[in-house]
Design an enzyme around this catalytic site. Structure first.
Site, PDB file in Angstrom:
ATOM      1  CG  ASP A 130      -2.063   0.949   1.142  1.00 34.93           C
ATOM      2  OD1 ASP A 130      -1.960   1.964   0.429  1.00 34.93           O
ATOM      3  OD2 ASP A 130      -3.083   0.683   1.795  1.00 34.93           O
TER       4      ASP A 130
ATOM      5  CG  HIS B 198      -3.462   4.687  -0.485  1.00 33.41           C
ATOM      6  ND1 HIS B 198      -3.391   3.373  -0.880  1.00 33.41           N
ATOM      7  CD2 HIS B 198      -4.219   5.319  -1.402  1.00 33.41           C
ATOM      8  CE1 HIS B 198      -4.094   3.209  -1.989  1.00 33.41           C
ATOM      9  NE2 HIS B 198      -4.597   4.381  -2.332  1.00 33.41           N
TER      10      HIS B 198
END
Length: 139
Positions: A15, A17
């Site tokens: 991930d 983000h």
């Protein structure tokens, strides 16, 4: 206010983000916690190594891309094996793929050994309150 709690913060797995991670870093630091922010794309091993190095009290694991259930599986056992049996584990974000009731997601993560689990949209203040409660700290 100085809260002598050390938190390892990071976005687990593949991930990337980063926005929520930066918001949490700011909020936790402002609340007086010692924050070790590992950033994004953090492996379980990196979380554990950082926790050992920093003598951390808790790990705050986030995931937004939906694979948190997979990426977080086994972390409690690995912490135990590494001598981190008392470390608190917090997980939050969009932890699963698809539309599931949060209660089901929370149950899955609690069974995996996480102390607290947060759905998307949880404010940093909520987790700060919970951390302070879990460590018997006064605001």
């Amino acid at each position: 206010m100085e809260n002598k709690i050390t938190l390892i913060l990071g976005v687990i797995g593949a991930d990337v983000h980063a926005v929520g991670n930066k918001i949490l870093d700011y909020a936790y630091t402002k609340a007086g916690f010692n924050v070790v922010n590992l950033g994004v794309m953090v492996s379980q091993k990196e979380f554990i190594d950082a926790a050992i190095e920093a003598s951390a009290d808790a790990m705050v694991v986030s995931s937004i891309y939906g694979h948190g259930e997979i990426d977080c599986r086994g972390l409690r056992e690995k912490c135990d094996e590494a001598g981190l049996k008392n470390i608190k584990l917090y997980a939050g974000g969009n932890l699963v793929i698809g539309k599931k009731r949060f209660e089901n997601t929370e149950e899955i993560f609690k069974k995996m050994g996480y102390d607290r689990v947060y759905p998307p949209g949880t404010t940093p203040e909520q987790s700060i309150t919970d951390i302070m409660e879990d460590f018997n700290l006064k605001p």
